[in-house]
Design a protein around this motif. Sequence first.
Motif, PDB file in Angstrom:
ATOM      1  N   LYS A  51       0.836  -1.214   0.000  1.00  0.00           N
ATOM      2  CA  LYS A  51       0.000   0.000   0.000  1.00  0.00           C
ATOM      3  C   LYS A  51       0.869   1.261   0.000  1.00  0.00           C
ATOM      4  O   LYS A  51       0.501   2.265  -0.584  1.00  0.00           O
ATOM      5  N   MET A  52       2.012   1.194   0.669  1.00  0.00           N
ATOM      6  CA  MET A  52       2.843   2.396   0.789  1.00  0.00           C
ATOM      7  C   MET A  52       3.684   2.690  -0.460  1.00  0.00           C
ATOM      8  O   MET A  52       4.295   3.740  -0.563  1.00  0.00           O
ATOM      9  N   THR A  53       3.691   1.758  -1.419  1.00  0.00           N
ATOM     10  CA  THR A  53       4.485   2.004  -2.623  1.00  0.00           C
ATOM     11  C   THR A  53       3.976   3.241  -3.367  1.00  0.00           C
ATOM     12  O   THR A  53       4.760   3.975  -3.951  1.00  0.00           O
ATOM     13  N   ARG A  54       2.642   3.440  -3.406  1.00  0.00           N
ATOM     14  CA  ARG A  54       2.049   4.635  -4.022  1.00  0.00           C
ATOM     15  C   ARG A  54       0.906   5.066  -3.092  1.00  0.00           C
ATOM     16  O   ARG A  54      -0.228   4.598  -3.243  1.00  0.00           O
ATOM     17  N   PRO A  55       1.155   5.962  -2.167  1.00  0.00           N
ATOM     18  CA  PRO A  55       0.150   6.197  -1.115  1.00  0.00           C
ATOM     19  C   PRO A  55      -1.072   7.028  -1.504  1.00  0.00           C
ATOM     20  O   PRO A  55      -2.088   6.968  -0.820  1.00  0.00           O
ATOM     21  N   THR A  56      -1.037   7.796  -2.582  1.00  0.00           N
ATOM     22  CA  THR A  56      -2.170   8.701  -2.840  1.00  0.00           C
ATOM     23  C   THR A  56      -3.358   7.990  -3.487  1.00  0.00           C
ATOM     24  O   THR A  56      -4.503   8.172  -3.057  1.00  0.00           O
ATOM     25  N   ALA A  57      -3.097   7.200  -4.511  1.00  0.00           N
ATOM     26  CA  ALA A  57      -4.215   6.553  -5.221  1.00  0.00           C
ATOM     27  C   ALA A  57      -4.872   5.509  -4.320  1.00  0.00           C
ATOM     28  O   ALA A  57      -4.250   4.523  -3.926  1.00  0.00           O
ATOM     29  N   VAL A  58      -6.137   5.729  -4.021  1.00  0.00           N
ATOM     30  CA  VAL A  58      -6.816   4.872  -3.051  1.00  0.00           C
ATOM     31  C   VAL A  58      -7.135   3.497  -3.631  1.00  0.00           C
ATOM     32  O   VAL A  58      -7.333   2.529  -2.894  1.00  0.00           O
ATOM     33  N   ASN A  59      -7.141   3.382  -4.948  1.00  0.00           N
ATOM     34  CA  ASN A  59      -7.437   2.084  -5.576  1.00  0.00           C
ATOM     35  C   ASN A  59      -6.485   0.998  -5.112  1.00  0.00           C
ATOM     36  O   ASN A  59      -6.858  -0.169  -5.017  1.00  0.00           O
ATOM     37  N   LEU A  60      -5.252   1.392  -4.845  1.00  0.00           N
ATOM     38  CA  LEU A  60      -4.246   0.410  -4.436  1.00  0.00           C
ATOM     39  C   LEU A  60      -4.658  -0.236  -3.102  1.00  0.00           C
ATOM     40  O   LEU A  60      -4.762  -1.466  -2.999  1.00  0.00           O
ATOM     41  N   ALA A  61      -4.930   0.605  -2.113  1.00  0.00           N
ATOM     42  CA  ALA A  61      -5.325   0.077  -0.801  1.00  0.00           C
ATOM     43  C   ALA A  61      -6.649  -0.674  -0.906  1.00  0.00           C
ATOM     44  O   ALA A  61      -6.838  -1.739  -0.296  1.00  0.00           O
ATOM     45  N   TRP A  62      -7.553  -0.139  -1.716  1.00  0.00           N
ATOM     46  CA  TRP A  62      -8.879  -0.751  -1.882  1.00  0.00           C
ATOM     47  C   TRP A  62      -8.739  -2.178  -2.447  1.00  0.00           C
ATOM     48  O   TRP A  62      -9.332  -3.120  -1.944  1.00  0.00           O
ATOM     49  N   ALA A  63      -7.908  -2.320  -3.481  1.00  0.00           N
ATOM     50  CA  ALA A  63      -7.752  -3.635  -4.121  1.00  0.00           C
ATOM     51  C   ALA A  63      -7.056  -4.617  -3.178  1.00  0.00           C
ATOM     52  O   ALA A  63      -7.432  -5.801  -3.093  1.00  0.00           O
ATOM     53  N   VAL A  64      -6.048  -4.128  -2.444  1.00  0.00           N
ATOM     54  CA  VAL A  64      -5.336  -5.003  -1.503  1.00  0.00           C
ATOM     55  C   VAL A  64      -6.318  -5.493  -0.424  1.00  0.00           C
ATOM     56  O   VAL A  64      -6.362  -6.692  -0.095  1.00  0.00           O
ATOM     57  N   ASP A  65      -7.143  -4.592   0.100  1.00  0.00           N
ATOM     58  CA  ASP A  65      -8.106  -4.989   1.135  1.00  0.00           C
ATOM     59  C   ASP A  65      -9.140  -5.980   0.601  1.00  0.00           C
ATOM     60  O   ASP A  65      -9.543  -6.916   1.284  1.00  0.00           O
ATOM     61  N   GLN A  66      -9.567  -5.764  -0.654  1.00  0.00           N
ATOM     62  CA  GLN A  66     -10.514  -6.711  -1.279  1.00  0.00           C
ATOM     63  C   GLN A  66      -9.909  -8.110  -1.304  1.00  0.00           C
ATOM     64  O   GLN A  66     -10.569  -9.097  -0.991  1.00  0.00           O
ATOM     65  N   GLN A  67      -8.624  -8.171  -1.693  1.00  0.00           N
ATOM     66  CA  GLN A  67      -7.946  -9.472  -1.763  1.00  0.00           C
ATOM     67  C   GLN A  67      -7.868 -10.107  -0.374  1.00  0.00           C
ATOM     68  O   GLN A  67      -8.208 -11.275  -0.201  1.00  0.00           O
ATOM     69  N   LEU A  68      -7.424  -9.321   0.612  1.00  0.00           N
ATOM     70  CA  LEU A  68      -7.250  -9.892   1.963  1.00  0.00           C
ATOM     71  C   LEU A  68      -8.574 -10.406   2.501  1.00  0.00           C
ATOM     72  O   LEU A  68      -8.648 -11.493   3.096  1.00  0.00           O
ATOM     73  N   ASP A  69      -9.649  -9.629   2.284  1.00  0.00           N
ATOM     74  CA  ASP A  69     -10.978 -10.073   2.751  1.00  0.00           C
ATOM     75  C   ASP A  69     -11.358 -11.396   2.097  1.00  0.00           C
ATOM     76  O   ASP A  69     -11.828 -12.328   2.749  1.00  0.00           O
TER      77      ASP A  69
END
Length: 368
Positions: free
Chosen positions: A92-110
């Motif tokens: 998530k910290m590789t590119r912190p501004t675009a929220v899609n990154l965190a959103w997609a990672v959380d979708q996967q973890l869930d």
Amino acid sequence: MNVHGIPYKTIWLKQDDPCTVMIIDQRKLPHQFIVEEIRSLEQMKLAIKDMHLRGAGLIGAAAAYGIYLATLEIKDFTNFQDEFRKAAEVLKMTRPTAVNLAWAVDQQLDALNNASNIEELQSIALKTATAIADEDAENCKKIGEHGLPLIEKISRQKNGTTVNILTHCNAGWLAFVDHGTATSPIYAAHEKGIDVHVWVDETRPRNQGASLTAWELGMHGVPHTIITDNTGGHLMQHGMVDMVIVGSDRTTSTGDVANKIGTYLKALAAKDNNIPFYAAVPMSSFDWQIEDGISQIEIEERDPEEVAFIEGLCEGEIKRVQLTPAGSPAKNFGFDVTPARLITGIITERGICEANKKSILEVFPEKR
Ligand code: MRU
């Protein structure tokens, strides 16, 4: 979208090898079209961080595929969750501004919480990554359908003469899985035979406009002209811009839009000249937790070398040259926030809304 007449997406699984993810190395465009093979989470992390691929939607899909690749490396199922949580935070910290990154990672973890063994883990991860990528492309297509009438209306008002649209950075298909956001209504209009012309901001320091947006519009035969980042205001004062469409890396529930650095200045100029300013934003780029973009969105700061050096084609080779005096410091903020009051409307996959909480929640009622 087409590259030399051949349809491509920006990310896909290698044919006959589901353990390899294929991406286009965007650092080499527009001079070289190179497809890169990614085989591990580490490689994907580097590709995101060093911008082999970039753009809000695409880094989301890439992160989801990165986690899928990580599931292929797992030997011990028992403590995968702890390991993945740690890897997810780093990703998530590789590119912190675009929220899609965190959103997609959380979708996967869930989704992965439902796995009960390694095989299931791998098949769920692949299914989720594929779904995220497919949905991204589909939503971008819908943004095009919803944005098209805006261009059609201007075209009618101008009796079919050229509709001039200004865009900043690359919110085209290269920034997503397909179609793009800001470009999607433009592609739809072009396909419908509407006379459109795009003013492409070069978008210093990495020049995503000059090298990526111009390239992809050119591949599709959409008339366009590259301008320096400082030109838009002048064009607007002289009636040479009919509308502005930009993308977004993160949009608040109140309609503040974080996008590539320089977007805010274009919005100010558009307001001063009474020119409609639209942001094209899929649901995955909304951050529902925050209300004030300026104080709450983390703005990525990148290497000052991106300001001090520039890359280009020189006698057939890609070369990097220094622009600035040795020793002069440089600063490199990647994004800025355009406040909702400067935005005429937000084009989403569900329709167009105003840039305010009430109107946004009418389009996304499940976020109330
Ligand atoms: O730094 P980048 O190239 O990843 O920037 C993101 C963008 O592509 C733009 O800000 C774009 O306009 C937002 S929509 C992907």
